[in-house]
Design an enzyme around this catalytic site. Structure first.
Site, PDB file in Angstrom:
ATOM      1  N   SER A  17       0.873  -1.178   0.000  1.00  0.00           N
ATOM      2  CA  SER A  17       0.000   0.000   0.000  1.00  0.00           C
ATOM      3  C   SER A  17       0.905   1.222   0.000  1.00  0.00           C
ATOM      4  O   SER A  17       2.067   1.147   0.421  1.00  0.00           O
ATOM      5  CB  SER A  17      -0.939  -0.010   1.203  1.00  0.00           C
ATOM      6  OG  SER A  17      -0.230  -0.209   2.400  1.00  0.00           O
ATOM      7  N   GLU A  19       1.320   5.509   0.724  1.00  0.00           N
ATOM      8  CA  GLU A  19       0.765   6.687   1.411  1.00  0.00           C
ATOM      9  C   GLU A  19       1.214   7.962   0.692  1.00  0.00           C
ATOM     10  O   GLU A  19       2.382   8.103   0.338  1.00  0.00           O
ATOM     11  CB  GLU A  19       1.259   6.690   2.862  1.00  0.00           C
ATOM     12  CG  GLU A  19       0.689   7.833   3.669  1.00  0.00           C
ATOM     13  CD  GLU A  19       1.017   7.688   5.147  1.00  0.00           C
ATOM     14  OE1 GLU A  19       0.758   6.604   5.727  1.00  0.00           O
ATOM     15  OE2 GLU A  19       1.533   8.659   5.722  1.00  0.00           O
ATOM     16  N   ASP A 111      -1.516  14.743  16.448  1.00  0.00           N
ATOM     17  CA  ASP A 111      -0.518  15.404  17.305  1.00  0.00           C
ATOM     18  C   ASP A 111      -1.146  16.573  18.063  1.00  0.00           C
ATOM     19  O   ASP A 111      -2.112  17.166  17.595  1.00  0.00           O
ATOM     20  CB  ASP A 111       0.630  15.932  16.435  1.00  0.00           C
ATOM     21  CG  ASP A 111       1.540  14.804  15.976  1.00  0.00           C
ATOM     22  OD1 ASP A 111       1.790  13.885  16.786  1.00  0.00           O
ATOM     23  OD2 ASP A 111       1.983  14.833  14.816  1.00  0.00           O
ATOM     24  N   ASP A 164       1.779   1.515  25.532  1.00  0.00           N
ATOM     25  CA  ASP A 164       1.527   1.717  24.109  1.00  0.00           C
ATOM     26  C   ASP A 164       0.724   0.558  23.524  1.00  0.00           C
ATOM     27  O   ASP A 164      -0.222   0.765  22.753  1.00  0.00           O
ATOM     28  CB  ASP A 164       2.897   1.790  23.422  1.00  0.00           C
ATOM     29  CG  ASP A 164       2.879   2.719  22.250  1.00  0.00           C
ATOM     30  OD1 ASP A 164       2.886   3.932  22.475  1.00  0.00           O
ATOM     31  OD2 ASP A 164       2.839   2.219  21.129  1.00  0.00           O
ATOM     32  N   PHE A 222      12.275  13.856  10.647  1.00  0.00           N
ATOM     33  CA  PHE A 222      11.078  13.041  10.876  1.00  0.00           C
ATOM     34  C   PHE A 222      11.305  12.105  12.052  1.00  0.00           C
ATOM     35  O   PHE A 222      10.444  11.933  12.910  1.00  0.00           O
ATOM     36  CB  PHE A 222      10.766  12.161   9.664  1.00  0.00           C
ATOM     37  CG  PHE A 222      10.147  12.892   8.518  1.00  0.00           C
ATOM     38  CD1 PHE A 222       9.486  14.090   8.684  1.00  0.00           C
ATOM     39  CD2 PHE A 222      10.200  12.343   7.245  1.00  0.00           C
ATOM     40  CE1 PHE A 222       8.908  14.753   7.619  1.00  0.00           C
ATOM     41  CE2 PHE A 222       9.626  12.990   6.166  1.00  0.00           C
ATOM     42  CZ  PHE A 222       8.982  14.202   6.354  1.00  0.00           C
ATOM     43  N   HIS A 272       3.618  -1.167   3.823  1.00  0.00           N
ATOM     44  CA  HIS A 272       3.022   0.148   3.574  1.00  0.00           C
ATOM     45  C   HIS A 272       4.177   1.117   3.323  1.00  0.00           C
ATOM     46  O   HIS A 272       5.072   1.244   4.153  1.00  0.00           O
ATOM     47  CB  HIS A 272       2.221   0.581   4.809  1.00  0.00           C
ATOM     48  CG  HIS A 272       1.506   1.889   4.640  1.00  0.00           C
ATOM     49  ND1 HIS A 272       0.342   2.019   3.914  1.00  0.00           N
ATOM     50  CD2 HIS A 272       1.784   3.134   5.114  1.00  0.00           C
ATOM     51  CE1 HIS A 272      -0.074   3.276   3.947  1.00  0.00           C
ATOM     52  NE2 HIS A 272       0.785   3.975   4.667  1.00  0.00           N
TER      53      HIS A 272
HETATM   54  P1  FAD Z   1      -2.737   6.790  19.651  1.00  0.00           P
HETATM   55  O1  FAD Z   1      -2.585   5.478  18.996  1.00  0.00           O
HETATM   56  O2  FAD Z   1      -4.037   7.116  20.216  1.00  0.00           O
HETATM   57  O3  FAD Z   1      -1.680   6.953  20.759  1.00  0.00           O
HETATM   58  C1  FAD Z   1      -0.316   6.722  20.472  1.00  0.00           C
HETATM   59  C2  FAD Z   1       0.405   6.465  21.754  1.00  0.00           C
HETATM   60  O4  FAD Z   1       0.526   7.647  22.495  1.00  0.00           O
HETATM   61  C3  FAD Z   1      -0.349   5.501  22.596  1.00  0.00           C
HETATM   62  O5  FAD Z   1       0.154   4.241  22.390  1.00  0.00           O
HETATM   63  C4  FAD Z   1      -0.237   6.020  24.000  1.00  0.00           C
HETATM   64  O6  FAD Z   1       0.612   5.221  24.736  1.00  0.00           O
HETATM   65  C5  FAD Z   1       0.288   7.404  23.848  1.00  0.00           C
HETATM   66  N1  FAD Z   1      -0.696   8.334  24.288  1.00  0.00           N
HETATM   67  C6  FAD Z   1      -1.791   8.741  23.619  1.00  0.00           C
HETATM   68  N2  FAD Z   1      -2.451   9.660  24.326  1.00  0.00           N
HETATM   69  C7  FAD Z   1      -1.730   9.832  25.444  1.00  0.00           C
HETATM   70  C8  FAD Z   1      -1.873  10.660  26.567  1.00  0.00           C
HETATM   71  N3  FAD Z   1      -2.890  11.528  26.655  1.00  0.00           N
HETATM   72  N4  FAD Z   1      -0.940  10.576  27.530  1.00  0.00           N
HETATM   73  C9  FAD Z   1       0.080   9.726  27.460  1.00  0.00           C
HETATM   74  N5  FAD Z   1       0.272   8.920  26.408  1.00  0.00           N
HETATM   75  C10 FAD Z   1      -0.620   8.970  25.431  1.00  0.00           C
HETATM   76  N6  FAD Z   1      -0.749  12.491  11.965  1.00  0.00           N
HETATM   77  C11 FAD Z   1      -1.533  13.389  11.302  1.00  0.00           C
HETATM   78  O7  FAD Z   1      -1.719  14.534  11.774  1.00  0.00           O
HETATM   79  N7  FAD Z   1      -2.129  13.066  10.104  1.00  0.00           N
HETATM   80  C12 FAD Z   1      -1.994  11.843   9.531  1.00  0.00           C
HETATM   81  O8  FAD Z   1      -2.537  11.586   8.454  1.00  0.00           O
HETATM   82  C13 FAD Z   1      -1.192  10.859  10.218  1.00  0.00           C
HETATM   83  N8  FAD Z   1      -1.048   9.607   9.719  1.00  0.00           N
HETATM   84  C14 FAD Z   1      -0.319   8.688  10.426  1.00  0.00           C
HETATM   85  C15 FAD Z   1      -0.221   7.386   9.920  1.00  0.00           C
HETATM   86  C16 FAD Z   1       0.521   6.414  10.596  1.00  0.00           C
HETATM   87  C17 FAD Z   1       0.588   5.019  10.029  1.00  0.00           C
HETATM   88  C18 FAD Z   1       1.187   6.758  11.811  1.00  0.00           C
HETATM   89  C19 FAD Z   1       2.018   5.728  12.521  1.00  0.00           C
HETATM   90  C20 FAD Z   1       1.085   8.052  12.326  1.00  0.00           C
HETATM   91  C21 FAD Z   1       0.327   9.023  11.644  1.00  0.00           C
HETATM   92  N9  FAD Z   1       0.196  10.316  12.142  1.00  0.00           N
HETATM   93  C22 FAD Z   1      -0.579  11.236  11.460  1.00  0.00           C
HETATM   94  C23 FAD Z   1       0.886  10.729  13.373  1.00  0.00           C
HETATM   95  C24 FAD Z   1      -0.017  10.612  14.607  1.00  0.00           C
HETATM   96  O9  FAD Z   1      -1.094  11.507  14.479  1.00  0.00           O
HETATM   97  C25 FAD Z   1       0.807  10.971  15.839  1.00  0.00           C
HETATM   98  O10 FAD Z   1       1.794  10.037  16.089  1.00  0.00           O
HETATM   99  C26 FAD Z   1      -0.018  11.263  17.094  1.00  0.00           C
HETATM  100  O11 FAD Z   1       0.810  11.850  18.068  1.00  0.00           O
HETATM  101  C27 FAD Z   1      -0.640  10.034  17.727  1.00  0.00           C
HETATM  102  O12 FAD Z   1      -1.790   9.659  17.064  1.00  0.00           O
HETATM  103  P2  FAD Z   1      -2.205   8.091  17.135  1.00  0.00           P
HETATM  104  O13 FAD Z   1      -3.540   7.892  16.591  1.00  0.00           O
HETATM  105  O14 FAD Z   1      -1.107   7.298  16.586  1.00  0.00           O
HETATM  106  O15 FAD Z   1      -2.284   7.961  18.710  1.00  0.00           O
END
Ligand code: FAD
Length: 300
Positions: A17, A19, A111, A164, A222, A272
């Site tokens: 896939s 991105e 983020d 995590d 990055f 990916h």
């Molecule tokens: P989650 O999976 O919800 O959390 C990630 C980890 O952070 C958790 O495992 C947890 O341990 C820790 N965590 C979460 N919340 C808390 C908290 N409140 N306190 C302490 N620890 C915490 N970003 C974008 O803006 N746009 C995108 O399109 C995008 N695509 C992505 C695609 C992939 C495959 C990946 C790996 C990342 C992408 N990101 C993107 C980055 C992502 O948004 C960031 O890494 C963000 O900080 C975490 O989002 P998440 O959904 O991965 O978090």
């Protein structure tokens, strides 16, 4: 191991896939469509389009996805974050995707809006966690496929890898059926992570996210932001090449090819690629994995 490897002709080809990020300017848009035209014949499982920090690319992500749907045979997946948005706003974005025919969302928390390194504050009327977002998407559209993120080196905000993996487990329990990893360069890290994930009872595919290093300085930035390790051996390979783009490209191709071929030889079946909206390296690496335009490898 590729299908050209003696004795491996019957081995299943990996699925891939790609991105992309939504283009900002007309030039970038033209470039993206050249890249998509070049990569589309490799018949990826899906292509995903990112969602800019804080939803900044909401409309651009939507129009890129809509154009992929209307002008290509590709299956798009739309990234979506919860940052600075109410649940109603986010539900609306998903509903619009659903209406135009999107059936795959990459669901993320996103983020912190004040920048990486600051404390994340969920919108008071928004989804509080990525697992809440996954659950809402599945509740509103049960046939929507939902992929989520995974962090082999733990997310920078996580206390430890166990915390995590608990978050990943919550996302799977909410309905996610695939995780895509943050990029990494040390394959052993990924396999150690897989062991931990499996020990936690998580059985969905954890697809490695591969970042072909087209620009070492950019990749270092990055990696710093993502909490990913850039091994010393990798830095050495790019040493002294700042002003030598041709050699850099050859080195980048070798590094990425070695990484994916090693993963493939160790049983990884899905990849990916973070394309950074560039085609050449990803096309070459896919070729090395045995993938040919329009499924020609099937007849080989
Ligand atoms: P989650 O999976 O919800 O959390 C990630 C980890 O952070 C958790 O495992 C947890 O341990 C820790 N965590 C979460 N919340 C808390 C908290 N409140 N306190 C302490 N620890 C915490 N970003 C974008 O803006 N746009 C995108 O399109 C995008 N695509 C992505 C695609 C992939 C495959 C990946 C790996 C990342 C992408 N990101 C993107 C980055 C992502 O948004 C960031 O890494 C963000 O900080 C975490 O989002 P998440 O959904 O991965 O978090």
């Amino acid at each position: 191991m590729t299908s050209e490897t003696p004795g491996a002709q019957t081995q299943k080809l990996p699925t891939i896939s790609f991105e992309f990020f939504p283009p900002k300017t007309e030039d970038m848009e033209r470039n993206l469509w050249e890249v998509i035209s070049r990569l589309a014949p490799l018949t990826p499982n899906f292509v995903s389009v990112t969602y800019g920090a804080g939803g900044s690319t909401r409309e651009r992500t939507h129009s890129t996805i809509a154009r992929i749907l209307s002008e290509t045979e590709l299956t798009p997946a739309a990234h979506l974050t919860c940052v600075d948005a109410t649940c109603a706003d986010v539900d609306d974005v998903v509903a619009r995707y659903y209406e135009v025919g999107v059936r795959h969302i990459v669901a993320l928390r996103g983020d912190p809006s004040n920048g990486i390194g600051t404390a994340y504050q969920a919108h008071p009327q928004g989804y509080q966690t990525s697992a809440d977002l996954v659950a809402a998407i599945k509740r509103n559209h049960s046939d929507m496929e939902v992929s989520v993120s995974a962090y082999p080196e733990k997310h920078p905000e996580s206390a430890d890898l166990d915390a995590d993996i608990d978050v990943l487990k919550a996302k799977v329990d909410a309905g996610a059926t695939r995780a895509i990893t943050q990029f990494f360069f040390d394959n052993d890290l990924y396999f150690r992570y897989l062991d931990r994930v499996q020990a936690a009872g998580i059985t969905i595919p954890i697809v490695p996210g591969i970042l072909p290093v087209q620009n070492f300085k950019l990749a270092s930035n990055f990696a710093k932001r993502a909490g990913a390790t850039l091994p010393e051996w990798l830095a050495k390979k790019f040493e002294g090449l700042d002003d030598d783009a041709d050699t850099r490209r050859l080195v980048a191709a070798t590094v990425a090819a070695e990484q994916v071929q090693n993963l493939s030889a160790r049983g990884v079946e899905n990849f990916h690629f973070y394309t950074m909206n560039r085609a050449d390296l990803v096309f070459a690496i896919s070729h090395l994995l045995g993938i040919r335009p329009n499924g020609a490898q099937k007849a080989a």
